[in-house]
Write an enzyme that holds these catalytic residues in place. Structure first.
Site, PDB file in Angstrom:
ATOM      1  CG  ASP A  25       6.714   3.533  -7.016  1.00  0.00           C
ATOM      2  OD1 ASP A  25       5.973   4.511  -7.121  1.00  0.00           O
ATOM      3  OD2 ASP A  25       6.583   2.645  -6.256  1.00  0.00           O
ATOM      4  CE  LYS A  30       8.436   7.454  -3.917  1.00  0.00           C
ATOM      5  NZ  LYS A  30       8.854   6.672  -4.905  1.00  0.00           N
ATOM      6  CG  ASP A  61       5.301  -3.113  -4.931  1.00  0.00           C
ATOM      7  OD1 ASP A  61       5.672  -4.211  -5.120  1.00  0.00           O
ATOM      8  OD2 ASP A  61       5.849  -2.323  -4.289  1.00  0.00           O
ATOM      9  CG  ASN A  62       7.606  -0.791  -7.395  1.00  0.00           C
ATOM     10  OD1 ASN A  62       6.994  -0.023  -6.473  1.00  0.00           O
ATOM     11  ND2 ASN A  62       8.877  -0.996  -7.037  1.00  0.00           N
ATOM     12  N   GLY A 103       0.836  -1.195  -0.071  1.00  0.00           N
ATOM     13  CA  GLY A 103       0.121   0.010  -0.004  1.00  0.00           C
ATOM     14  C   GLY A 103       0.854   1.220   0.057  1.00  0.00           C
ATOM     15  CG  ASP A 138      10.607   7.703   7.692  1.00  0.00           C
ATOM     16  OD1 ASP A 138      10.093   7.371   6.543  1.00  0.00           O
ATOM     17  OD2 ASP A 138      11.727   8.144   8.010  1.00  0.00           O
ATOM     18  NE  ARG A 192       8.890   6.180   0.188  1.00  0.00           N
ATOM     19  CZ  ARG A 192      10.052   6.482   0.075  1.00  0.00           C
ATOM     20  NH1 ARG A 192      10.531   7.086   0.682  1.00  0.00           N
ATOM     21  NH2 ARG A 192      10.678   5.407  -0.902  1.00  0.00           N
ATOM     22  NE  ARG A 200       1.215   2.127  -6.757  1.00  0.00           N
ATOM     23  CZ  ARG A 200       2.508   2.332  -6.702  1.00  0.00           C
ATOM     24  NH1 ARG A 200       3.538   1.610  -6.624  1.00  0.00           N
ATOM     25  NH2 ARG A 200       2.683   3.880  -6.292  1.00  0.00           N
ATOM     26  NE  ARG A 210       4.651   8.921  -7.001  1.00  0.00           N
ATOM     27  CZ  ARG A 210       4.735   7.664  -6.732  1.00  0.00           C
ATOM     28  NH1 ARG A 210       6.042   7.132  -7.265  1.00  0.00           N
ATOM     29  NH2 ARG A 210       3.880   6.883  -6.092  1.00  0.00           N
TER      30      ARG A 210
HETATM   31  P1  AMP Z   1       9.214   0.558  -2.919  1.00  0.00           P
HETATM   32  O1  AMP Z   1      10.036  -0.470  -2.646  1.00  0.00           O
HETATM   33  O2  AMP Z   1       9.512   2.198  -2.707  1.00  0.00           O
HETATM   34  O3  AMP Z   1       8.220   0.384  -4.018  1.00  0.00           O
HETATM   35  O4  AMP Z   1       7.939   0.542  -1.419  1.00  0.00           O
HETATM   36  C1  AMP Z   1       7.683  -0.718  -1.132  1.00  0.00           C
HETATM   37  C2  AMP Z   1       6.742  -0.601  -0.093  1.00  0.00           C
HETATM   38  O5  AMP Z   1       7.028  -0.016   1.250  1.00  0.00           O
HETATM   39  C3  AMP Z   1       5.384   0.274  -0.373  1.00  0.00           C
HETATM   40  O6  AMP Z   1       4.489  -0.029   0.066  1.00  0.00           O
HETATM   41  C4  AMP Z   1       5.862   1.583  -0.020  1.00  0.00           C
HETATM   42  O7  AMP Z   1       4.847   2.717   0.143  1.00  0.00           O
HETATM   43  C5  AMP Z   1       6.540   1.307   1.237  1.00  0.00           C
HETATM   44  N1  AMP Z   1       7.672   2.187   1.617  1.00  0.00           N
HETATM   45  C6  AMP Z   1       8.859   2.707   1.082  1.00  0.00           C
HETATM   46  N2  AMP Z   1       9.495   3.463   2.021  1.00  0.00           N
HETATM   47  C7  AMP Z   1       8.743   3.913   3.098  1.00  0.00           C
HETATM   48  C8  AMP Z   1       8.614   4.846   4.125  1.00  0.00           C
HETATM   49  N3  AMP Z   1       9.765   5.668   4.155  1.00  0.00           N
HETATM   50  N4  AMP Z   1       7.655   4.972   4.676  1.00  0.00           N
HETATM   51  C9  AMP Z   1       6.670   4.340   4.723  1.00  0.00           C
HETATM   52  N5  AMP Z   1       6.252   3.441   3.713  1.00  0.00           N
HETATM   53  C10 AMP Z   1       7.397   3.199   2.763  1.00  0.00           C
HETATM   54 MG    MG Z   2       6.902   1.187  -4.931  1.00  0.00          MG
END
Ligand code: AMP
Ligand code: MG
Length: 514
Positions: free
Chosen positions: A287, A135, A277-278, A112, A147, A115, A212, A205
């Protein structure tokens, strides 16, 4: 500078019109609490951005702003506040979307928007509808233990690369703004147990939708078939006009994804984290994390240090991984169709589309109208063997192949010793094949960019911006706007990666930490 709204109450922002179809049409989370949890029977949770200490606009995409009908804001002021998450405009209905995904080949369950927070769907000045999504806007129920924030370095990379991809002619989510938060974000950049505070930032964005593959996957995994059907019907109705069945819709997603992979491969773009998810349901690049551009040609290259061992998402694997991801989407959509065979046909269409588009792109990269002559296949195979035989810059080689001489290709080689004889022999074959091609150079210059957003350039922009100097970022935005043009005065930005950058973090390889 925009004078319309500055200091006035009836500002330009009040003219913005929103139509939040996603939240209006689809079931939301009945639980209002913003605490990490598994969400059920819902496609999103309503949640507002968490305000930041000192919002300040660092960069803005004027072209996208004009398309949307949003004037460039003052660096500090009411609109800068909106793009940092400190203020909502009337009509905005912010939410975080619920999705799951396969990460590095394994089902990860609910992920989900942890952030990212969609502010609204804007009815843009050009008549299109576009989601505005922040974002790095703070925690949501999908943040798990993280965070909800983003660091400046990764935000600048996403901001500029989104726009650079668009200017290269590749389907992508866009980026409107980059704002500093004035708050530190702690990251263990090297994963070595030494977390450090870094400046935080928020990117706005923009895309017709950020849905996705994973938005469908989570609903299939939890057997929420009503919600699955509603989401599929919504996405088809709003984003795929003219398509009436799930089978046809899936074929279209496969076709678009095939074209996207051909674009990435033609440009030497490596996404770095092709988890499901990307993967955008619209076939957009989405992403931007530890991505990179091939410098030395190497099928096994990945910029993502987290993937250095398995190399699942390396350059040469991307077309295969996209198909694997589409197969996971097909599984998620299977409950919606009486027979799954047509979904299998969609996967076959993906392979056909990619193969055809890649062959067309290769022909164009060589300045040929098609790869249809006896010996063409060998010419291409031998070229890639030649490129792999010595460290050869992918972008510079193809760009300079317009003038097919050893001298002009010298700049594409990282080492002192070029495979001179082999190169000469291949160039002679190429010259014989290409001699009668009308419009060869124009054809090549239209697909072989001179300028790509190399990781070392990104790092230079980041270092300068961290020191308060936006000029490197601004120059890159200007030059990358026309990446296929010569722009002789900017040639230093087309140089192959300098040796100092080879092993410097961020300049070639990166971690996922962002
Ligand atoms: P990503 O690897 O950026 O595609 O992120 C994978 C998952 O981790 C997604 O659900 C993002 O929303 C979550 N995520 C990545 N970085 C953070 C962050 N700093 N705080 C909260 N969720 C994050
Ligand atoms: Mg992602």
């Amino acid at each position: 500078m925009n004078m319309d709204y500055a200091g006035s109450k009836s500002d330009a922002t009040s003219a913005l019109r929103f139509d939040n179809r996603f939240v209006r049409a689809l079931p939301g989370d009945p639980v209002p609490d913003n605490v990490p949890r598994a969400v059920r029977k819902a496609l999103y949770t309503r949640v507002a951005p968490t305000p930041v200490a000192a919002p300040r606009l660092l960069a803005w995409s004027d072209e996208l702003g004009a398309q949307l009908g949003i004037a460039r804001p003052e660096p500090e002021g009411p609109m800068a506040d909106v793009f940092a998450g400190n203020r909502l405009l009337p009509g905005m209905e912010p939410y975080a979307a619920r999705y799951g995904g396969h990460q590095f080949g394994h089902w990860a369950g609910q992920l989900g928007d942890g952030r990212a927070i969609t502010l609204a769907e804007l009815i843009a000045a050009d008549g299109t509808r576009q989601e505005l999504q922040l974002k790095g806007a703070g925690r949501t129920p999908y943040s798990r233990t993280a965070d909800g924030r983003a660091v400046l370095r990764s935000s600048l990379r996403e901001f500029l690369c989104s726009e650079a991809m668009h200017w290269l002619g590749v389907p992508t989510t866009r980026a409107l703004s980059l704002a500093a938060t004035g708050e530190p974000v702690v990251r263990d950049m090297f994963y070595d147990g030494n977390p450090e505070p870094e400046p935080g930032a928020v990117v706005c964005r923009v895309a017709p939708t950020f849905v996705r593959f994973g938005n469908f996957q989570i609903l299939a995994a939890t057997k929420e078939f009503d919600e699955l059907k509603q989401l599929a019907e919504h996405v088809m109705r709003e984003h795929f006009p003219g398509i009436g069945s799930v089978e046809d819709w899936f074929r279209e997603i496969c076709r678009r994804t095939g074209l996207l992979m051909a674009d990435w491969m033609r440009l030497g773009f490596v996404h770095g984290v092709m988890n499901t998810d990307n993967m955008s349901i619209l076939g957009l690049t989405i992403d931007y994390g530890p991505y990179g551009w091939l410098e030395g040609y190497d099928l096994a290259w990945t910029p993502n240090t987290t993937d250095a061992e398995g190399r699942r998402y390396c350059y040469g694997n991307q077309p295969h991984i996209a198909q694997w991801n589409l197969a996971r989407l097909a599984e998620a959509l299977a409950p919606l169709v009486p027979k799954t065979e047509p979904l299998g046909e969609g996967l076959a269409l993906y392979a056909e589309t990619f193969t055809r588009a890649w062959s067309k792109a290769l022909a164009a990269k060589l300045g040929l109208s098609a790869l249809d002559q006896p010996g063409d296949e060998e010419l291409v195979t031998d070229l890639f063997e030649l490129l792999a035989s010595a460290e050869t810059d992918f972008t510079l080689f193809f760009r300079n192949l317009a003038d097919p001489t050893v001298d002009s290709l010298r700049v594409a080689y990282y080492g002192e010793d070029l495979p001179r004889e082999r190169l000469q022999a291949w160039l002679a074959r190429y010259a014989a094949r290409a001699k009668d091609e009308a419009g060869r150079v124009e054809r090549m210059h239209a697909v072989n960019p001179k300028y790509v957003f190399r990781n070392y350039l990104a790092q230079q922009a980041i270092d300068a911006l961290a020191a308060g100097d936006a000029s490197v970022l601004e120059r890159l935005m200007r030059v990358l706007r026309t990446p296929y043009d010569e722009q002789p005065a900017e040639s230093d930005l087309a140089a192959r990666r300098p040796e100092w950058a080879r092993n410097r973090p961020g300049c070639s390889a990166l971690s996922c930490s962002s």
